[in-house]
Enzyme design. Structure first.
Site, short mmCIF file in Angstrom:
data_model
loop_
_atom_site.label_atom_id
_atom_site.label_comp_id
_atom_site.label_asym_id
_atom_site.label_seq_id
_atom_site.Cartn_x
_atom_site.Cartn_y
_atom_site.Cartn_z
N GLY A 45 0.74 -0.94 0.30
CA GLY A 45 -0.11 -0.18 0.11
C GLY A 45 0.73 1.53 0.02
O GLY A 45 2.37 1.43 0.35
N GLU A 135 -3.89 3.20 5.09
CA GLU A 135 -3.08 4.44 4.33
C GLU A 135 -4.29 5.42 4.39
O GLU A 135 -3.95 6.89 3.83
CB GLU A 135 -3.91 3.54 2.51
CG GLU A 135 -2.94 2.48 2.23
CD GLU A 135 -1.57 2.66 2.46
OE1 GLU A 135 -0.67 4.21 2.21
OE2 GLU A 135 -0.64 1.64 2.75
N HIS A 138 -2.96 7.70 6.74
CA HIS A 138 -1.95 8.51 6.09
C HIS A 138 -2.21 9.79 5.81
O HIS A 138 -1.54 10.81 5.65
CB HIS A 138 -1.66 7.57 4.61
CG HIS A 138 0.76 7.23 5.30
ND1 HIS A 138 1.09 8.03 5.38
CD2 HIS A 138 0.63 5.98 4.85
CE1 HIS A 138 2.24 6.22 6.09
NE2 HIS A 138 1.52 5.65 5.56
ZN ZN Z 1 2.48 3.48 5.29
#
Ligand code: ZN
Length: 170
Positions: A45, A135, A138
């Site tokens: 990912g 993700e 993030h």
């Molecule tokens: Zn990461």
């Protein structure tokens, strides 16, 4: 084009990314480069923040390029259902050699846009849930060390300092 992956310490990794309002050539090229960068590592990912682009774009492929049906593009992803819990050690391409135990949901339903700008929903469980949650974190400027506090976090920061001195953090 393989892009450099930013390591923890870079401000892009702690800055929330902005919604994509138009899927144009720039976004399509970004997605292509992100897949190439992720496969090169290899990783399962990658979020746009990690390559210095503050747009809500993530790519996921648990098969690391082996299964042509596995690559998943998530644009403006949003978790709309959460169920259960799972705990496991988790790594990150922006934290080389670091693993942190993180509790994630067991199952989620995520809503996102694909590369054609079509909205879709996806039900994920187990590992796919873990990667998608990672993700989306993030994209919100949250990274794995943010799950630690106190002594555990201090120990990780000390390890990172040592890895930096050894030149393994650039
Ligand atoms: Zn990461």
């Amino acid at each position: 084009m393989i892009l450099p992956i930013l390591k923890y310490g870079d401000p892009h990794l702690i800055t929330p990314a902005e919604e994509v309002d138009e899927i144009d050539d720039e976004i399509r090229k970004l997605v292509e480069d992100m897949f190439e960068t992720m496969y090169d590592e290899p990783g399962v990912g990658l979020a746009a923040n990690q390559v210095g682009v503050l747009k809500r774009v993530a790519v996921v492929d648990l098969s690391i390029g082996e299964d042509p049906n596995a690559p998943l593009v998530l644009i403006n992803p949003e978790i709309i259902e959460i169920e259960g819990e799972q705990a496991a050690e988790e790594g990150c391409l922006s934290f080389p050699e670091i693993e942190i135990e993180i509790t994630r949901p067991e199952r989620i339903v995520v809503k996102a846009l694909d590369l054609e700008g079509e909205e879709f929903t996806l039900e994920a469980s187990n590992m796919l849930t873990r990667v998608i949650c990672h993700e989306i974190d993030h994209l919100n400027g949250k990274v794995i060390i943010d799950f630690q506090t106190g002594l555990a976090k201090q120990m990780t920061l000390t390890r990172i300092k040592r890895l930096k001195r050894q030149g393994k953090w650039d």
